[in-house]
Design a protein around this motif. Sequence first.
Motif, PDB file in Angstrom:
ATOM      1  N   ASP A  61     -10.133 -60.452  -7.279  1.00  0.00           N
ATOM      2  CA  ASP A  61     -10.870 -60.749  -8.494  1.00  0.00           C
ATOM      3  C   ASP A  61     -10.195 -61.947  -9.162  1.00  0.00           C
ATOM      4  N   MET A  62     -11.009 -62.826  -9.735  1.00  0.00           N
ATOM      5  CA  MET A  62     -10.490 -64.039 -10.349  1.00  0.00           C
ATOM      6  C   MET A  62     -10.909 -64.107 -11.812  1.00  0.00           C
TER       7      MET A  62
ATOM      8  N   ILE B 144     -14.642 -62.888 -12.561  1.00  0.00           N
ATOM      9  CA  ILE B 144     -15.633 -62.723 -11.506  1.00  0.00           C
ATOM     10  C   ILE B 144     -15.065 -61.802 -10.444  1.00  0.00           C
ATOM     11  N   ARG B 145     -15.882 -60.889  -9.981  1.00  0.00           N
ATOM     12  CA  ARG B 145     -15.479 -59.911  -8.991  1.00  0.00           C
ATOM     13  C   ARG B 145     -15.199 -60.583  -7.652  1.00  0.00           C
ATOM     14  N   TRP B 146     -14.428 -59.942  -6.818  1.00  0.00           N
ATOM     15  CA  TRP B 146     -14.027 -60.510  -5.531  1.00  0.00           C
ATOM     16  C   TRP B 146     -15.239 -60.919  -4.696  1.00  0.00           C
ATOM     17  N   SER B 147     -16.348 -60.151  -4.813  1.00  0.00           N
ATOM     18  CA  SER B 147     -17.543 -60.430  -4.027  1.00  0.00           C
ATOM     19  C   SER B 147     -18.435 -61.483  -4.680  1.00  0.00           C
ATOM     20  N   GLY B 148     -18.174 -61.810  -5.936  1.00  0.00           N
ATOM     21  CA  GLY B 148     -18.981 -62.796  -6.634  1.00  0.00           C
ATOM     22  C   GLY B 148     -20.240 -62.231  -7.264  1.00  0.00           C
ATOM     23  N   ASP B 149     -20.447 -60.931  -7.175  1.00  0.00           N
ATOM     24  CA  ASP B 149     -21.704 -60.348  -7.644  1.00  0.00           C
ATOM     25  C   ASP B 149     -21.638 -59.798  -9.054  1.00  0.00           C
TER      26      ASP B 149
ATOM     27  N   ARG C 253     -22.300 -70.340 -22.889  1.00  0.00           N
ATOM     28  CA  ARG C 253     -21.838 -71.732 -22.795  1.00  0.00           C
ATOM     29  C   ARG C 253     -20.989 -71.965 -21.545  1.00  0.00           C
ATOM     30  N   PHE C 254     -20.255 -70.954 -21.117  1.00  0.00           N
ATOM     31  CA  PHE C 254     -19.376 -71.067 -19.953  1.00  0.00           C
ATOM     32  C   PHE C 254     -19.953 -70.259 -18.802  1.00  0.00           C
ATOM     33  N   THR C 255     -19.730 -70.739 -17.575  1.00  0.00           N
ATOM     34  CA  THR C 255     -20.162 -70.028 -16.386  1.00  0.00           C
ATOM     35  C   THR C 255     -19.047 -70.024 -15.355  1.00  0.00           C
ATOM     36  N   ILE C 256     -18.668 -68.829 -14.923  1.00  0.00           N
ATOM     37  CA  ILE C 256     -17.660 -68.688 -13.867  1.00  0.00           C
ATOM     38  C   ILE C 256     -18.373 -68.487 -12.531  1.00  0.00           C
ATOM     39  N   SER C 257     -17.838 -69.103 -11.494  1.00  0.00           N
ATOM     40  CA  SER C 257     -18.402 -68.953 -10.156  1.00  0.00           C
ATOM     41  C   SER C 257     -17.277 -69.107  -9.150  1.00  0.00           C
ATOM     42  N   ARG C 258     -17.569 -68.781  -7.904  1.00  0.00           N
ATOM     43  CA  ARG C 258     -16.551 -68.892  -6.868  1.00  0.00           C
ATOM     44  C   ARG C 258     -17.191 -69.280  -5.551  1.00  0.00           C
ATOM     45  N   ASP C 259     -16.397 -69.936  -4.719  1.00  0.00           N
ATOM     46  CA  ASP C 259     -16.793 -70.287  -3.369  1.00  0.00           C
ATOM     47  C   ASP C 259     -15.699 -69.746  -2.462  1.00  0.00           C
ATOM     48  N   ASN C 260     -15.951 -68.614  -1.870  1.00  0.00           N
ATOM     49  CA  ASN C 260     -14.911 -67.969  -1.056  1.00  0.00           C
ATOM     50  C   ASN C 260     -14.601 -68.772   0.208  1.00  0.00           C
ATOM     51  N   ALA C 261     -15.544 -69.555   0.658  1.00  0.00           N
ATOM     52  CA  ALA C 261     -15.291 -70.390   1.835  1.00  0.00           C
ATOM     53  C   ALA C 261     -14.306 -71.516   1.523  1.00  0.00           C
ATOM     54  N   LYS C 262     -14.263 -71.910   0.247  1.00  0.00           N
ATOM     55  CA  LYS C 262     -13.359 -72.983  -0.177  1.00  0.00           C
ATOM     56  C   LYS C 262     -12.146 -72.458  -0.927  1.00  0.00           C
ATOM     57  N   ASN C 263     -12.034 -71.132  -1.044  1.00  0.00           N
ATOM     58  CA  ASN C 263     -10.906 -70.527  -1.766  1.00  0.00           C
ATOM     59  C   ASN C 263     -10.777 -71.089  -3.180  1.00  0.00           C
ATOM     60  N   THR C 264     -11.900 -71.246  -3.841  1.00  0.00           N
ATOM     61  CA  THR C 264     -11.910 -71.896  -5.147  1.00  0.00           C
ATOM     62  C   THR C 264     -12.779 -71.120  -6.133  1.00  0.00           C
ATOM     63  N   VAL C 265     -12.301 -71.058  -7.365  1.00  0.00           N
ATOM     64  CA  VAL C 265     -13.087 -70.510  -8.459  1.00  0.00           C
ATOM     65  C   VAL C 265     -13.299 -71.620  -9.480  1.00  0.00           C
TER      66      VAL C 265
ATOM     67  N   CYS D   8      -5.959 -70.133 -14.681  1.00  0.00           N
ATOM     68  CA  CYS D   8      -6.626 -69.343 -13.663  1.00  0.00           C
ATOM     69  C   CYS D   8      -5.712 -68.176 -13.295  1.00  0.00           C
ATOM     70  N   ALA D   9      -6.308 -67.011 -13.006  1.00  0.00           N
ATOM     71  CA  ALA D   9      -5.516 -65.847 -12.634  1.00  0.00           C
ATOM     72  C   ALA D   9      -6.213 -65.077 -11.521  1.00  0.00           C
ATOM     73  N   ALA D  10      -5.406 -64.372 -10.729  1.00  0.00           N
ATOM     74  CA  ALA D  10      -5.937 -63.595  -9.614  1.00  0.00           C
ATOM     75  C   ALA D  10      -5.300 -62.217  -9.581  1.00  0.00           C
ATOM     76  N   LYS D  11      -6.110 -61.222  -9.193  1.00  0.00           N
ATOM     77  CA  LYS D  11      -5.556 -59.901  -8.937  1.00  0.00           C
ATOM     78  C   LYS D  11      -6.240 -59.327  -7.711  1.00  0.00           C
ATOM     79  N   TYR D  12      -5.482 -58.612  -6.914  1.00  0.00           N
ATOM     80  CA  TYR D  12      -6.074 -57.931  -5.772  1.00  0.00           C
ATOM     81  C   TYR D  12      -7.145 -56.967  -6.288  1.00  0.00           C
ATOM     82  N   LYS D  13      -8.227 -56.801  -5.555  1.00  0.00           N
ATOM     83  CA  LYS D  13      -9.389 -56.070  -6.049  1.00  0.00           C
ATOM     84  C   LYS D  13      -9.091 -54.638  -6.454  1.00  0.00           C
ATOM     85  N   LEU D  14      -8.036 -54.043  -5.909  1.00  0.00           N
ATOM     86  CA  LEU D  14      -7.690 -52.668  -6.271  1.00  0.00           C
ATOM     87  C   LEU D  14      -6.608 -52.592  -7.354  1.00  0.00           C
ATOM     88  N   SER D  15      -6.147 -53.758  -7.789  1.00  0.00           N
ATOM     89  CA  SER D  15      -5.113 -53.780  -8.827  1.00  0.00           C
ATOM     90  C   SER D  15      -5.749 -53.759 -10.213  1.00  0.00           C
TER      91      SER D  15
END
Length: 120
Positions: free
Chosen positions: A34-35, A52-57, A68-80, A97-104
Motif C-alpha cells: 500500500d502506498m 492507494i491500496r496495493w491493487s490500485g482499486d 483536487r488531488f488524485t493518487i494513482s499507481r503504475d505497478n509495472a513502473k514501480n511508481t506512485v 511518499c510512504a509504503a507499507k506491506y499490505k498486511l502491515s
Amino acid sequence: QVQLVESGGGLVQAGGSLRLSCAASGRTTFSSYDMAWFRQPPGEERDFVARIRWSGDSTYYADSVKGRFTISRDNAKNTVYLQVNSLKPEDTAIYYCAAKYKLSTEYQYWGQGTQVTVSS
C-alpha cells in the motif's frame, strides 16, 4: 527493504498544478505494498494526504485535498503518483511518499520528500 524517491515538486502559482512521482526500488514486489502521500507544512507536523491500496482499486483522501488531488499507481513502473490541482498557498509543504506491506498496519518506508511551494 524498499527505497522511495520522490520528484516533481516545485514553485507554482495558486490555482496551478503539479504531478508528484515516487519511484520505488529494492528487492521486493511493489504491487504488494500500500502506498501513501503525506505532507509537512513549515513548522507543522506531518499529515496524511492520500493513500492507494496495493491493487490500485481503492483510494482515500484527506478532506482538505478531496476533489483536487488524485493518487494513482503504475505497478509495472514501480511508481506512485499524486496529481495536485487547484493548488492553494496552504498546500505548501514537503510531500513525502510512504509504503507499507499490505498486511502491515504502519508505513514502514519513507522517501526524502519533495518541496511544493504555492505562491499567492
